[in-house]
Design a protein around this motif. Structure first.
Motif, short mmCIF file in Angstrom:
data_model
loop_
_atom_site.label_atom_id
_atom_site.label_comp_id
_atom_site.label_asym_id
_atom_site.label_seq_id
_atom_site.Cartn_x
_atom_site.Cartn_y
_atom_site.Cartn_z
N ASP A 1 -0.06 -8.76 -1.00
CA ASP A 1 -1.29 -8.33 -0.32
C ASP A 1 -1.57 -9.16 0.93
O ASP A 1 -2.60 -8.98 1.59
N GLU B 1 2.45 -4.90 7.43
CA GLU B 1 2.20 -3.77 6.53
C GLU B 1 2.27 -4.34 5.12
O GLU B 1 3.35 -4.60 4.57
N ASP C 1 1.08 -4.74 0.86
CA ASP C 1 1.01 -3.91 -0.35
C ASP C 1 1.95 -2.71 -0.26
O ASP C 1 1.62 -1.61 -0.72
N PHE C 2 3.10 -2.92 0.34
CA PHE C 2 4.06 -1.82 0.54
C PHE C 2 5.18 -1.93 -0.48
O PHE C 2 6.04 -2.80 -0.40
N GLU D 1 9.79 2.89 -2.19
CA GLU D 1 10.36 3.79 -3.19
C GLU D 1 11.77 4.19 -2.78
O GLU D 1 12.67 4.30 -3.61
N SER E 1 7.12 4.37 0.92
CA SER E 1 6.55 3.65 -0.22
C SER E 1 6.20 4.62 -1.34
O SER E 1 6.20 5.84 -1.16
N TYR E 2 5.88 4.06 -2.51
CA TYR E 2 5.50 4.89 -3.65
C TYR E 2 4.20 5.64 -3.38
O TYR E 2 3.97 6.70 -3.98
N ASP E 3 3.33 5.10 -2.53
CA ASP E 3 2.10 5.82 -2.19
C ASP E 3 2.27 6.67 -0.93
O ASP E 3 1.30 7.06 -0.30
N GLU E 4 3.53 6.92 -0.57
CA GLU E 4 3.93 7.86 0.49
C GLU E 4 3.60 7.38 1.89
O GLU E 4 3.60 8.16 2.84
N ARG E 5 3.35 6.09 2.06
CA ARG E 5 3.28 5.55 3.42
C ARG E 5 4.68 5.47 4.00
O ARG E 5 5.66 5.31 3.26
N GLU E 6 4.78 5.54 5.31
CA GLU E 6 6.08 5.50 5.96
C GLU E 6 6.08 4.47 7.07
O GLU E 6 5.10 4.32 7.81
#
Length: 414
Positions: free
Chosen positions: A194, A218, A220-221, A224, A235-240
């Motif tokens: 974090d 960036e 908390d990335f 995935e 990422s798992y939360d779909e950030r790119e």
């Protein structure tokens, strides 16, 4: 004749073998070290290879050169440990018996564990520097890189030397600036944490250094997968996070033979008592250095300080006496910050990195959590200390346990 078997001739394994060979009666004890090859790597030096400061000749020596007389070295791939039979089986079928076993097999990067990481762009636009081959390939890529988006990425913790990715980002920023192309490169630091580091005071300080150098963060990335065609971290939360050049730290895992032996956790690290380093499951097995699951940094300094405590404990343990030494998780790491400067952090299980002086309270000459040229020179000088004092097991005048003397504890606001 009692048999001590050490698995791994890296930093921790070499120090253990050398120190115990001097302390154990040669007529009563056989000391044997096993490793897959005879090449010892100064892994802390990999960081400098991409920037041309070090090359292969600076970071590789033969393993047997650093082992004390009377230590037998066996070359071979380890297949498994059979703890119920007090034996280690090599891939070629050889069996090595032991009375006491020290697992010092370290940890290695596993790019294959992240989908897309070691695919078509591996060593083309995606690089690591946690292997010598990766650092050498990255050196060539950096020389050809003059504009675009350079992303420094950490897959997951724990990793060897957790400050190394930050160091790379700082060194890259300085290197690009000296080449006159910093304004043509966007630098991004991607982390599963974090913040910049795991501890609040150091994290805030390092975050300020990243901001000052205009390195985006960036946080908390949790990656995935990597899309190699689009050159994008997902990422798992779909950030790119898109990249032109990706410098990644893959997932780090312990040796596969640890898993095959039923001794490891999900990352193949041996579960031990964090203070004695004795296996939680077997009374004649220890695990040291990066091979265990203690909640401390996987760094050379931790191996050094832990070995100092371990030696006394081991000698007590084999005599049937209680182990009185207690390792406190002491870690001491230089953080290169570019422009021939570095800062130093000193911490343990209970105490986070704090400002102050080291190793002498109030005198230093090294400064904690402050960028100085003396710290940079200290990091460069450590290579000589490593080859000539640390590995041979000679005394290094640094206390194994962390001291609070000379450290400045922040005052809490009322």
């Amino acid at each position: 004749m009692k048999r001590l078997l050490v698995l791994g001739a890296g930093t921790a394994g070499t120090m253990v073998a050398n120190k115990l060979r001097r302390r154990l009666d040669r007529h009563e004890w056989q000391v044997t070290v096993v490793d897959r090859d005879d090449a010892h790597h100064y892994q802390a030096g990999y960081l400098f290879v991409p920037f041309g400061t070090y090359d292969r000749h600076d970071v590789v020596r033969t393993r047997h050169h650093f082992l004390a007389d009377g230590v037998e070295m066996v070359l071979g791939e380890i297949d498994r440990i059979e703890p119920d039979d007090d034996a280690v089986v090599l891939a070629d079928g050889r069996r090595l018996g032991y009375d006491y076993l020290v697992v010092a097999s370290g940890t290695t990067p596993r790019p294959e564990e992240t989908p897309g990481m070691d695919g078509s762009e591996w060593r083309r636009s995606i690089f690591d520097f946690y292997t010598l081959e990766g650092a050498e390939a990255l050196a060539q890529a950096l020389r050809a890189f003059d504009h675009g988006r350079l992303v420094v990425h950490v897959t997951e913790m724990p990793i060897k030397c957790p400050v190394a990715p930050l160091e790379f980002a700082f060194l890259a920023e300085s290197w690009l600036r000296r080449r006159g192309i910093r304004d043509r490169v966007e630098l991004v630091y991607v982390t599963p944490l974090d913040g910049a580091f795991t501890q609040p005071v150091a994290s805030a300080h390092l975050a300020g250094m990243l901001e000052e150098r205009k390195i985006q963060v960036e946080a908390d990335f949790l990656v995935e997968r990597i899309d190699p065609e689009r050159r994008t971290l997902v990422s798992y939360d779909e950030r790119e996070v898109p990249f032109d050049l990706l410098v990644t730290v893959p997932l780090n895992m312990g040796a596969e033979f640890v898993a095959r032996s039923g001794l490891g956790d999900e990352l193949n690290y041996v579960h031990v008592d964090p203070h004695t380093l004795l296996s939680a499951a077997h009374d004649n097995i220890f695990a040291i250095g990066d091979a265990n699951d203690i909640p401390a940094s996987k760094a050379g300094s931790v191996a050094h300080f832990a070995v100092e405590v371990f030696i006394g404990n081991f000698l007590q343990h084999v005599q049937g006496r209680p182990m009185t030494g207690s390792f406190d998780g002491h870690a001491n790491c230089f953080v290169e910050s570019g422009d021939d400067k570095a800062l130093l952090i000193d911490f343990n299980y209970e105490t986070e990195p704090l400002p102050g002086k080291y190793p002498l309270p109030y005198v230093g000459p090294l400064s904690l959590l402050r960028e100085t040229r003396a710290n940079h020179l200290g990091k460069l000088a450590f290579r000589h200390v490593y080859w000539n004092l640390l590995l041979p097991g000679r005394p290094v005048p640094l206390p194994a346990h962390m001291s609070m003397a000379g450290k400045q504890v922040p005052h809490e606001e009322a």
